[in-house]
Design a protein around this motif. Structure first.
Motif, PDB file in Angstrom:
ATOM      1  N   UNK A   1       0.854  -1.249   0.028  1.00 15.65           N
ATOM      2  CA  UNK A   1       0.157   0.105   0.148  1.00 15.65           C
ATOM      3  C   UNK A   1       0.730   1.268  -0.028  1.00 15.65           C
ATOM      4  N   UNK A   2       1.919   1.280   0.927  1.00  8.76           N
ATOM      5  CA  UNK A   2       2.653   2.444   0.778  1.00  8.76           C
ATOM      6  C   UNK A   2       3.600   2.652  -0.536  1.00  8.76           C
ATOM      7  N   UNK A   3       3.609   1.589  -1.367  1.00  9.03           N
ATOM      8  CA  UNK A   3       4.306   1.826  -2.725  1.00  9.03           C
ATOM      9  C   UNK A   3       3.359   2.175  -3.675  1.00  9.03           C
TER      10      UNK A   3
ATOM     11  N   UNK B   1      -1.334   9.447   4.224  1.00 10.92           N
ATOM     12  CA  UNK B   1      -0.489   9.067   5.130  1.00 10.92           C
ATOM     13  C   UNK B   1       0.091   7.745   5.058  1.00 10.92           C
ATOM     14  N   UNK B   2      -0.794   6.840   4.486  1.00 12.00           N
ATOM     15  CA  UNK B   2      -0.061   5.278   4.047  1.00 12.00           C
ATOM     16  C   UNK B   2       1.054   5.469   3.027  1.00 12.00           C
ATOM     17  N   UNK B   3       0.571   6.469   1.780  1.00 16.90           N
ATOM     18  CA  UNK B   3       1.611   6.810   0.823  1.00 16.90           C
ATOM     19  C   UNK B   3       2.796   7.545   1.287  1.00 16.90           C
ATOM     20  N   UNK B   4       2.708   8.371   2.378  1.00 18.63           N
ATOM     21  CA  UNK B   4       3.912   8.858   2.745  1.00 18.63           C
ATOM     22  C   UNK B   4       4.734   7.998   3.800  1.00 18.63           C
ATOM     23  N   UNK B   5       4.212   6.938   4.012  1.00 19.79           N
ATOM     24  CA  UNK B   5       4.740   5.839   5.124  1.00 19.79           C
ATOM     25  C   UNK B   5       6.232   5.216   4.451  1.00 19.79           C
ATOM     26  N   UNK B   6       7.121   5.305   5.115  1.00 19.74           N
ATOM     27  CA  UNK B   6       8.399   4.949   4.739  1.00 19.74           C
ATOM     28  C   UNK B   6       8.792   3.648   5.418  1.00 19.74           C
ATOM     29  N   UNK B   7       9.199   2.806   4.557  1.00 19.83           N
ATOM     30  CA  UNK B   7       9.457   1.319   5.209  1.00 19.83           C
ATOM     31  C   UNK B   7      10.880   1.278   4.919  1.00 19.83           C
ATOM     32  N   UNK B   8      11.678   1.075   6.224  1.00 20.67           N
ATOM     33  CA  UNK B   8      13.068   1.020   6.150  1.00 20.67           C
ATOM     34  C   UNK B   8      13.590  -0.419   5.734  1.00 20.67           C
TER      35      UNK B   8
END
Length: 82
Positions: free
Chosen positions: A22-24, A75-82
């Motif tokens: 979703x974040x991608x 906010x999901x699209x702005x979420x950064x997965x490290x």
């Protein structure tokens, strides 16, 4: 609503791969996220309105619901997965 139950394994959390997808920007994953939070968003969007006779009725404010869904998507699209 049965879609939510098939996704969750009983702990009430979204699976990590769904969050990453979703974040991608994956639309299917975003739909799963929105479906997961749909009851909570509906509860936050409840408003009391009065009919012509002054009787109160509680209903979902569609404008507020759309605003909350839009904010969640942002906010999901702005979420950064490290």
């Amino acid at each position: 609503m049965n879609k939510n139950k098939s996704i969750h394994k009983g702990n009430g959390l979204l699976p990590f791969p769904v969050i990453v997808s979703a974040s991608l920007g994956d639309p299917l994953a975003m739909d799963i996220v929105l479906s997961h939070y749909e009851p909570y968003i509906a509860r936050l969007s409840m408003r009391t309105v009065y009919d012509d006779y002054g009787n109160p009725h509680t209903r979902v404010d569609d404008d507020m619901r759309r605003r909350l869904e839009t904010k969640l998507i942002e906010k999901v699209l702005d979420f950064k997965v490290a």
